[in-house]
Design an enzyme around this catalytic site. Structure first.
Site, PDB file in Angstrom:
ATOM      1  N   SER A 123       0.870  -1.173   0.000  1.00 23.13           N
ATOM      2  CA  SER A 123       0.000   0.000   0.000  1.00 23.13           C
ATOM      3  C   SER A 123       0.903   1.217   0.000  1.00 23.13           C
ATOM      4  O   SER A 123       1.809   1.338   0.843  1.00 23.13           O
ATOM      5  CB  SER A 123      -0.895  -0.040   1.237  1.00 23.13           C
ATOM      6  OG  SER A 123      -1.958   0.854   1.073  1.00 23.13           O
ATOM      7  N   GLU A 124       0.679   2.137  -0.947  1.00 28.78           N
ATOM      8  CA  GLU A 124       1.728   3.117  -1.244  1.00 28.78           C
ATOM      9  C   GLU A 124       1.939   4.178  -0.169  1.00 28.78           C
ATOM     10  O   GLU A 124       2.929   4.900  -0.207  1.00 28.78           O
ATOM     11  CB  GLU A 124       1.518   3.746  -2.626  1.00 28.78           C
ATOM     12  CG  GLU A 124       0.223   4.476  -2.831  1.00 28.78           C
ATOM     13  CD  GLU A 124      -0.849   3.596  -3.472  1.00 28.78           C
ATOM     14  OE1 GLU A 124      -0.849   2.377  -3.225  1.00 28.78           O
ATOM     15  OE2 GLU A 124      -1.696   4.160  -4.192  1.00 28.78           O
ATOM     16  N   ASN A 125       1.029   4.269   0.798  1.00 25.17           N
ATOM     17  CA  ASN A 125       1.312   5.200   1.892  1.00 25.17           C
ATOM     18  C   ASN A 125       2.497   4.733   2.735  1.00 25.17           C
ATOM     19  O   ASN A 125       3.154   5.561   3.374  1.00 25.17           O
ATOM     20  CB  ASN A 125       0.071   5.433   2.774  1.00 25.17           C
ATOM     21  CG  ASN A 125      -0.597   4.158   3.227  1.00 25.17           C
ATOM     22  OD1 ASN A 125      -0.706   3.194   2.465  1.00 25.17           O
ATOM     23  ND2 ASN A 125      -1.047   4.136   4.466  1.00 25.17           N
ATOM     24  N   SER A 179       8.349   3.783   0.318  1.00 25.54           N
ATOM     25  CA  SER A 179       7.278   3.075  -0.382  1.00 25.54           C
ATOM     26  C   SER A 179       7.357   3.302  -1.890  1.00 25.54           C
ATOM     27  O   SER A 179       7.221   2.371  -2.681  1.00 25.54           O
ATOM     28  CB  SER A 179       5.929   3.552   0.151  1.00 25.54           C
ATOM     29  OG  SER A 179       4.895   2.787  -0.396  1.00 25.54           O
TER      30      SER A 179
END
Lengths: 219, 233, 233, 219
Positions: free
Chosen positions: D46-48, D88
């Site tokens: 998840s890119e956060n 990330s």
């Protein structure tokens, strides 16, 4: 009398301020840590990836995984942090270190510094020196004023390949404290017992000598 | 999670696929945090013509220095290569090429390589021999050099603990270049002192997430000290 | 270590020196890990004409959204600014300028700003409106954009725990942009849930070393949830 | 029959491989997580700043500090790691994610994708979509083949502002599985009961139709 290595370290230590993050190079700069005033705290940054370097370990606490940028075994102080070399140089390159002290072969009136390479001698590499001089605002170069053969190391223009261009504003030699301003060395202080004449004689680059050049004061 | 089990059983398996002429990124600073046994395996394998990217090249007889003995390295990218007589000899002979790279630039080149950033600007090296042949550009009235990123066919990394998924933590300043090299290898091999259960490492304390890691092996380490300095008791 | 004690006693002191027209970098993603009370202090202070760099701009009435109520923000640099009617209104009115920046580029711009890297190349945004007016360069037959770094007069950051020296750890995914913003503020202010004794945080687990931090304050947090999703029990 | 959203997720899930690190966008891509084959493990990024996203929490375990890129509250799986958004996107931009699945408004025969901006409508921003399409080698775009008004979304050239240029090689629509090769869509599979004629009719960009176009098979 020219300053001893210990006196040079002592003089540099006078530039410390409470709360400074400091990177000390190999040699005389390393000795500065021994002269931090008692009422003051500084944290030492070591470019391999350590903020908050402590004293050498004992035989009992020595640890191969805990070294400084000089590859010496060290300890950490309380409140230290350890990180990658990329993070370490982010701090350095990003200008977060308050004071950097390092040695040099030559500096010149334009703030250039040569410290890593003597042509026709074996070149071992620049390590972190180029990053340190490019990244810091506040750098003190420590070196002898002239070579053993009497050749000045404070020049109109560095003869050796540079470590950094226009980076240096403060130089402490065994003879004097100088600041670089507008293309000249400005003589700010002289070592106790060293004459202005000797400093003039041993400075090849343009030197500005104010009317009064106080002697350094040591506690 | 069989698909994520990266532990291999032998050093031979750990370095399988390494071929003559490849580029190897190695973690470590001086002799601290170096992948001792992966280096030894490269020596045993006898792979030739390697380009090795590492801050230093070990010392005579230890660390990357052992790869000089059979002239396995043809090019070294480093910031500092002192303390090594054989290195010096091969360099002067022209048997070895060295690309001296400022330490912070070298660290950032590896990080950039892993992060898909092909180039970045730094003030480090402007006006020095490092700037030769490189583009420069002004930002806010200051001159900066364009430095290109580095990636490797293999990255060899020394961790402290890892789990089977390849999540790694480093011990003390043995971290140094290891997490950077780990991101930038096509195949990243990590040797560690201990393999722990998956879930034992706190997710917020993992230095190298397993996504960067292809193989994990547990080894025994000499951990030679380069400059033993102690204070009076 | 008096010189390293960064704890301040009031939010007024925490944001002292913030002036009209300054640039503020804010940590947080959505409403997760946002410096709630530092934002509230900026509202109380009434500082105008701010450029705010943050992945999002909060929601109506919470997070950075509250700074829109008195039109304190004149320019927003973000990757995503939905979920906010007031934002939309001010944007359409021309009272607010927005610079949309891809999320990864925004993160890297802050990191670069803190790391003394004025610009870097990325493939993100090539051939899109993001590329307009930007230099491009080919590396290995692929086109990349030159993106410039971002720094701020202030960085406002939400941590979990900090010690008096400003060493900070973040909790879970409340980390997000916080450690990046922390490196890139001329003055970096961190508000945390808890101040711990110096030495209590493991040196190898510190997310933001104190060298980046100027002021630390302990606060109470609402931690509003933007999208509450739960599974059937 | 056109595929349902669930069937689309199921078809995408057939592209998963054991040990894949996968980033799933909002909408249909998110549903893919429900169809991971039982004998296979994937880790969701998840890119956060999360690798190893788990299921939604319960009312008891919900935590405001644990969210995904869609801002939903989530949990972590064993072996997860949590990091900054810079780290990330280093993973994403550096090509370390094995598969990225995301939605789009349009794709074209040159692998261009438009997914974030409709002129004269309010622009909310691209979030991480531009980084995701530029960083990944292996991307599957999921979308309906045509708009409600029957206008094709598989074009000769995207009309909307791009999210990425030349990034897309695989498209799953509610009607077909297509791959982009040499400036054309190649029809690889059709949804059960959907005719090749319908797909031809609803594809504006150049379409290559092999002699045999198998129907998708669902377990």
């Amino acid at each position: 009398m020219a300053l001893t290595r210990e006196q040079m370290a002592q003089r540099v230590a006078q530039e410390l301020q409470d709360g400074f993050y400091v990177n000390l190079g190999i040699g005389i700069p390393t000795l500065v840590a021994n002269y931090v005033p008692a009422d003051m705290d500084v944290m030492l940054q070591s470019e391999n990836g350590l903020l908050g370097m402590g004293a050498f370990p004992t035989e009992e606490t020595i640890d191969a995984d805990m070294i400084n940028a000089g590859k010496q075994t060290v300890t950490t102080v309380k409140g230290a942090s350890i990180f990658s070399s990329a993070e370490s140089f982010a701090m350095i390159r990003g200008g977060h270190v308050d004071l950097t002290v390092l040695g040099a072969f030559e500096v010149d009136v334009n703030g250039n510094i040569a410290s890593w390479m003597i042509p026709n001698k074996l070149i071992k590499g620049m390590g972190g020196a180029m990053d340190l001089v490019a990244g810091a605002d506040n750098i003190i170069v420590t070196m002898t004023h002239a070579s053993k053969h009497g050749e000045s190391k404070l020049l109109t223009e560095c003869a050796l390949p540079l470590t950094g261009k226009g980076c240096i504003k403060k130089v402490l030699t065994d003879l004097a404290w100088l600041e670089i301003e507008n293309g000249a060395f400005v003589l700010k202080e002289r070592a106790p017992g060293v004459s202005v004449e000797e400093i003039i004689e041993k400075t090849q680059g343009k030197l500005i000598v104010p009317e009064i050049v106080p002697e350094m004061v040591f506690a | 999670m069989a698909g994520f089990d990266k532990v291999v059983g032998s050093y031979e398996e750990a370095m399988a696929g390494l071929k003559d002429g490849m580029t190897v990124l190695a973690g470590g600073f001086g002799l601290c945090g170096i992948p001792e046994n992966l280096i030894a395996e490269i020596k045993r394998k006898g792979t030739m013509g390697l380009t090795v990217v590492s801050n230093n090249c070990g010392v005579d007889g230890f660390g990357l220095g052992v790869l000089l003995e059979d002239k396995q390295i043809c090019k070294m990218v480093s910031s500092y290569v002192g303390e090594n007589a054989l290195f010096e000899k091969q360099l002067l002979n022209g048997e070895l090429e060295v690309v001296l790279t400022p330490q912070g630039t070298l660290a950032e080149k590896m990080r950039a390589g892993g992060a898909g950033i092909p180039g970045f600007y730094t003030a480090t090296g402007v006006g020095t021999p490092v700037a030769e042949g490189k583009e420069t550009k002004m930002f806010n009235d200051r001159e900066y050099l364009l430095e290109e990123s580095i990636t490797g066919d293999f990255a060899i990394v020394k961790g402290w603990k890892a789990d089977r998924y390849g999540n790694v933590v480093y011990r003390h300043t043995a971290q140094n270049f290891n997490p950077l090299a780990a991101t930038a290898g096509k195949i990243t091999v990590v040797e560690v002192e201990e393999i722990v259960e998956v879930g034992e490492l706190d997710p917020a304390h993992i230095h190298t997430p397993g996504i960067y890691v292809d193989r994990v092996i547990v080894g025994q380490f000499e951990k030679r000290i380069e400059k033993r300095t102690v204070k009076e008791a």
